[in-house]
Design a protein around this motif. Structure first.
Motif, mmCIF file in Angstrom:
data_model
loop_
_atom_site.group_PDB
_atom_site.id
_atom_site.type_symbol
_atom_site.label_atom_id
_atom_site.label_comp_id
_atom_site.label_asym_id
_atom_site.label_seq_id
_atom_site.Cartn_x
_atom_site.Cartn_y
_atom_site.Cartn_z
ATOM 1 N N VAL A 58 25.053 48.947 38.686
ATOM 2 C CA VAL A 58 23.805 49.073 38.013
ATOM 3 C C VAL A 58 23.769 50.172 37.065
ATOM 4 N N THR A 59 24.402 51.282 37.549
ATOM 5 C CA THR A 59 24.458 52.410 36.495
ATOM 6 C C THR A 59 25.115 52.068 35.199
ATOM 7 N N LEU A 60 26.346 51.655 35.597
ATOM 8 C CA LEU A 60 27.168 51.065 34.351
ATOM 9 C C LEU A 60 26.687 50.218 33.429
ATOM 10 N N ILE A 61 25.877 49.142 34.158
ATOM 11 C CA ILE A 61 25.341 48.017 33.312
ATOM 12 C C ILE A 61 24.099 48.600 32.473
ATOM 13 N N ILE A 62 23.367 49.461 33.125
ATOM 14 C CA ILE A 62 22.364 50.013 32.391
ATOM 15 C C ILE A 62 22.925 50.895 31.147
ATOM 16 N N GLY A 63 23.970 51.760 31.177
ATOM 17 C CA GLY A 63 24.641 52.287 30.430
ATOM 18 C C GLY A 63 25.048 51.467 29.124
ATOM 19 N N ALA A 64 25.788 50.370 29.634
ATOM 20 C CA ALA A 64 26.344 49.304 28.536
ATOM 21 C C ALA A 64 25.044 49.058 27.789
ATOM 22 N N LEU A 65 24.059 48.504 28.376
ATOM 23 C CA LEU A 65 22.872 47.917 27.829
ATOM 24 C C LEU A 65 22.453 48.874 26.637
ATOM 25 N N ILE A 66 22.250 50.261 26.974
ATOM 26 C CA ILE A 66 21.663 51.169 26.036
ATOM 27 C C ILE A 66 22.671 51.248 24.880
ATOM 28 N N VAL A 67 24.049 51.149 25.399
ATOM 29 C CA VAL A 67 24.749 51.358 24.297
ATOM 30 C C VAL A 67 24.891 50.038 23.154
ATOM 31 N N ILE A 68 24.538 49.049 23.789
ATOM 32 C CA ILE A 68 24.720 47.607 23.020
ATOM 33 C C ILE A 68 23.493 47.382 22.314
ATOM 34 N N LEU A 69 22.450 47.826 22.896
ATOM 35 C CA LEU A 69 21.065 47.589 22.407
ATOM 36 C C LEU A 69 20.943 47.543 20.720
ATOM 37 N N PRO A 70 21.348 48.746 20.321
ATOM 38 C CA PRO A 70 21.270 48.838 18.872
ATOM 39 C C PRO A 70 21.908 47.626 18.055
ATOM 40 N N PHE A 71 23.148 47.535 18.796
ATOM 41 C CA PHE A 71 24.146 46.456 18.036
ATOM 42 C C PHE A 71 23.205 44.857 18.159
ATOM 43 N N TYR A 72 22.801 44.760 19.111
ATOM 44 C CA TYR A 72 21.894 43.633 19.400
ATOM 45 C C TYR A 72 20.853 43.484 18.325
ATOM 46 N N ALA A 73 20.008 44.574 18.165
ATOM 47 C CA ALA A 73 18.853 44.724 17.074
ATOM 48 C C ALA A 73 19.455 44.140 15.861
ATOM 49 N N MET A 74 20.594 45.046 15.405
ATOM 50 C CA MET A 74 21.030 44.844 14.232
ATOM 51 C C MET A 74 21.530 43.393 13.838
ATOM 52 N N LEU A 75 22.223 42.903 14.955
ATOM 53 C CA LEU A 75 22.777 41.397 14.567
ATOM 54 C C LEU A 75 21.502 40.592 14.559
ATOM 55 N N SER A 76 20.647 40.754 15.368
ATOM 56 C CA SER A 76 19.244 39.861 15.189
ATOM 57 C C SER A 76 18.541 40.199 14.096
ATOM 58 N N TYR A 77 18.225 41.167 13.502
ATOM 59 C CA TYR A 77 17.390 41.140 12.356
ATOM 60 C C TYR A 77 18.093 40.596 11.211
ATOM 61 N N SER A 78 19.523 40.937 11.490
ATOM 62 C CA SER A 78 20.237 40.500 10.072
ATOM 63 C C SER A 78 20.046 38.925 10.210
ATOM 64 N N MET A 79 19.393 38.204 10.983
ATOM 65 C CA MET A 79 19.335 36.673 10.740
ATOM 66 C C MET A 79 17.971 36.358 10.876
ATOM 67 N N LYS A 80 17.010 37.339 10.773
ATOM 68 C CA LYS A 80 15.768 36.872 10.869
ATOM 69 C C LYS A 80 14.941 37.085 9.636
#
Ligand SMILES: Nc1ncnc2c1ncn2[C@@H]1O[C@H](COP(=O)(O)OP(=O)(O)OP(=O)(O)O)[C@@H](O)[C@H]1O
Ligand SMILES: [Mg+2]
Lengths: 306, 379
Positions: A14-36
């Motif tokens: 769970v800890t690792l998954i939360i860590g991974a999410l925190i790291v990935i989130l900005p990239f997720y937003a970047m990719l998502s915004y680039s399409m909206k």
């Protein structure tokens, strides 16, 4: 049935998954915004991909309607695109992104190439040659590792402007050509190469420079790969120094500077094309990393940081 | 092929003196083995000969040339290292060809692609290939040519290292413990192979080892070094039978030579404990001396016969022969080496008598220098 559920294991994951999410989130937003579309970004709707409803490209309309009167329906029709196309096409058309990317490639590779040219002989001398003051020089290298680049940016800028190099490739490249980190990393790796190998090369007739390039370099490929990634990533992504060294001439912009083109226009911030640009900038690095992943990890573990 | 003359070499690392005025004349085509315990300066001497280290004083002559100021690559010697020091990124064939490429190709010709278009490079490369093939065939490693050193066994690497040394026909071969990374069986095999190679090449070999068995079996002459001093340079036979120094006597021979304290009287007779060594006259009269006897010159006799009374502490059976460890009344230990059949008669825990064969005793003064003896024939 044997249950192999373990609370500590679950907690770790769970800890690792939360860590991974925190790291990935900005990239997720970047990719998502680039399409909206801008509207979807503002209202935060449309999910990951956005609705991809065709929208009117205001820039296109403005450019083709210099008079400023109410644009015709035909023009609006011609300027209608899906958001993803709008974002990515704007990324390349609003700013000469291709030129910036090529600038980035040229600057980054030049820096790395010269860094290697300097660091390998230095590291070899520090690791394998005996000369008066060697330890003092190595201490200096360690000391230089402690100096943050931001601290010397201003003096560097002044020096470069005194010799008239501001707004040039030289301004982007020269300050980084001597990498103390590279010298340090390669020196540590060279220490692990047995002296006998060097003595054998000497008896075989190699000069000290041949030894560096023909014996030490091939042995040090893993460490060099690690250094390459550190160096290339740092300078490809660097926003700070190019922002200082290139004050006016946009021909020398590197990709991160390209992001500025979408910031604070009279139209306000245009996040869609900006994020599309960001996506385009990080893609080469991610692809290169995936290709070199194995070597990279090997290199880091081999150099061992011991 | 050339002689190598080592004149008065001194070497210190900082304040530590490693070599004290070492001089050896090595003849053309000779196989000389530098032997001595770990840390005595053998490798340092070899590296000075090779030009990898500078001496503090003294000089090295190869053939008729003083080479003190020549770079290692210009001395025309080849070296085989303990770790073999093969280039890990090059194939066997490339490894062996490096010394030739560095000598026969010029800077441009050695370039990866451009090199092909430089005049003369084709002929030079063909000649290199021919020489490499000749060497690999001689060493029986033709099938390995395209492998990398990481894919070879220790023995194969050793051969490749020898091949790299041989390929340019150097004046002399320097080898620093080339067999010490091999297992015992392989070592014995390679020992013979290197000796044979020497006979075939008729070149000068300078071979460093701390293994006295290697020294004794391979050498024309053995140079025994200890603590930076060269103690003796002589044939294996003489080093064993006629050591000039007690340290040489102790280093060469396995099991180790027995050393007993003794006393000489004013006629030169030597007393070991209560026993007088029959027929031995010491040149040093009336002094405390040391007697060295090789284990094979010590035999056990039944208890209470002539000789020194002793107690058998331990015996080792090696099949063809046996070692008996005995303790004298004085507390000194002696090893006797006899035919294995002696075990029937003597075994651990029993008492016996020790006989020293006076023909083979060596006398040393208290500083360890050899004392002249006059052996008289005893009836
Ligand atoms: N570069 C050096 N700096 C300081 N001391 C050294 C150096 N090289 C060797 N020595 C010292 O010199 C002495 C002789 O070393 P050398 O390597 O010649 O021994 P050796 O006879 O070859 O021993 P071995 O059988 O273990 O290889 C040793 O005490 C060693 O610690
Ligand atoms: Mg050594």
């Amino acid at each position: 049935m044997i249950s192999n559920f373990s609370a500590t294991q679950a907690l770790k994951h769970v800890t690792l998954i939360i860590g991974a999410l925190i790291v990935i989130l900005p990239f997720y937003a970047m990719l998502s915004y680039s399409m909206k579309s801008p509207h979807e970004i503002e209202t935060n709707t449309g999910g990951f991909f956005g609705d991809q409803k065709p929208m009117v490209d205001e820039w296109c309309v403005k450019a083709n309607n210099p008079s400023g009167v109410l644009p015709s329906e035909e023009l609006k029709q011609a300027c209608t695109k899906t958001p993803i196309v709008f974002n990515y096409v704007s990324a390349f058309t609003k700013a000469p992104l291709v030129r910036y990317l090529l600038n980035g490639v040229f600057v980054t590779l030049s820096i790395f190439f010269i860094q290697v040219l300097v660091a390998l002989p230095c590291a070899y001398a520090l690791a394998k040659l005996k000369f008066w003051g060697r330890d003092a020089v190595f201490m200096l290298v360690l000391f230089c590792l402690l100096i943050p680049v931001h601290a010397i940016a201003l003096p560097l800028y002044i020096m470069l402007s005194k010799v008239g190099l501001i707004n040039s490739y030289a301004a982007l490249i020269v300050p980084w050509t001597i990498s103390v980190f590279g010298i340090f990393l390669m020196r540590q790796f060279f220490m692990t190469i047995p002296d006998d190998l060097i003595d054998a090369a000497r008896i075989d007739g190699m000069s000290e420079f041949s030894i560096v390039w023909k014996v030490m370099l091939p042995c040090a490929i893993p460490a060099l790969m690690a250094f390459a990634i550190f160096s290339v990533v740092a300078h490809w992504n660097d926003y700070f120094w190019p922002r200082i060294a290139v004050t006016s001439d946009r021909n020398y912009f590197t990709p991160p500077l390209g992001l500025r083109m979408f910031k604070g226009d009279s139209d306000g911030d245009v996040y869609g094309p900006m994020m599309a640009t960001a996506t385009i900038i990080v893609t080469p690095l991610i692809v290169a990393f995936l290709l070199a992943q194995r070597k990279f990890i090997e290199g880091i573990t081999l150099s061992g940081m011991k | 092929m050339a002689s190598v003359t080592i004149q008065n070499i001194d070497k210190s690392f900082g304040t530590v003196k490693v070599l004290n005025g070492v001089s050896i004349d090595i003849e053309d085509g000779e196989f000389i083995v530098l032997v001595g315990p770990s840390g005595c300066g053998k490798s340092t001497l070899l590296r000075i000969i090779a030009g990898l280290e500078n001496q503090n004083s003294g000089s090295i002559k190869i053939g008729n040339n003083i080479v003190d100021n020549l770079h290692a690559s210009l001395r025309d010697i080849a070296m085989v290292f303990q770790s073999y020091a093969l280039y890990p990124h090059l194939s066997v064939a490339e490894n062996i060809s490096v010394p030739l490429r560095m000598r026969r190709l010029n800077f441009l010709q050695r370039f990866p692609i451009i090199g092909r278009f430089i005049p003369g490079s084709k002929a030079a490369k063909a000649s290199i290939k021919k020489d490499v093939d000749e060497v690999t065939e001689m060493l029986g490693i033709e099938e390995l040519l395209h492998r990398k050193p990481g894919q070879l066994s220790g023995g194969q690497r050793q051969r490749v290292a020898v091949g790299r040394a041989m390929v340019r026909h150097p004046q002399a071969f320097l080898m620093d413990e080339p067999l010490s990374n091999l297992d015992a069986e392989r070592r014995v095999h390679m020992r013979a192979e290197i000796a044979e190679l020497h006979r075939r090449l008729e070149s000068t070999f300078i071979y460093v080892t701390h293994d006295q068995a290697e020294a004794m079996t391979m050498a024309d002459r053995v140079a025994v070094m200890m603590d930076g001093d060269l103690l003796q340079v002589d044939t294996p036979r003489n080093v064993y039978a006629n050591p000039v120094d007690i340290r040489v006597a102790e280093f060469i021979g396995s099991p180790k030579i027995n050393i007993l304290s003794a006393q000489s009287n004013d006629t030169g007779d030597v007393n070991v404990g209560d026993m007088v060594l029959a027929g031995v006259k010491s040149a040093a009269k009336n002094s405390k001396i040391q007697v060295g006897v090789r284990p094979e010159a010590v035999t056990l006799e039944p208890k209470n016969s002539a000789g020194i009374p002793c107690h058998i502490v331990h015996h080792e059976n090696l099949g063809s022969e046996a070692y008996f460890h005995v303790e004298l009344n004085s507390g000194e230990r002696v090893i006797s080496r006899m035919d294995a059949s002696a075990i029937d008669q003597f075994s651990t825990g029993h008492d016996a008598s020790v006989m020293l064969h006076s023909n083979n005793v060596l006398l040393f003064d208290n500083d360890g220098q050899r004392i002249v003896t006059h052996n008289e024939v005893v009836m």
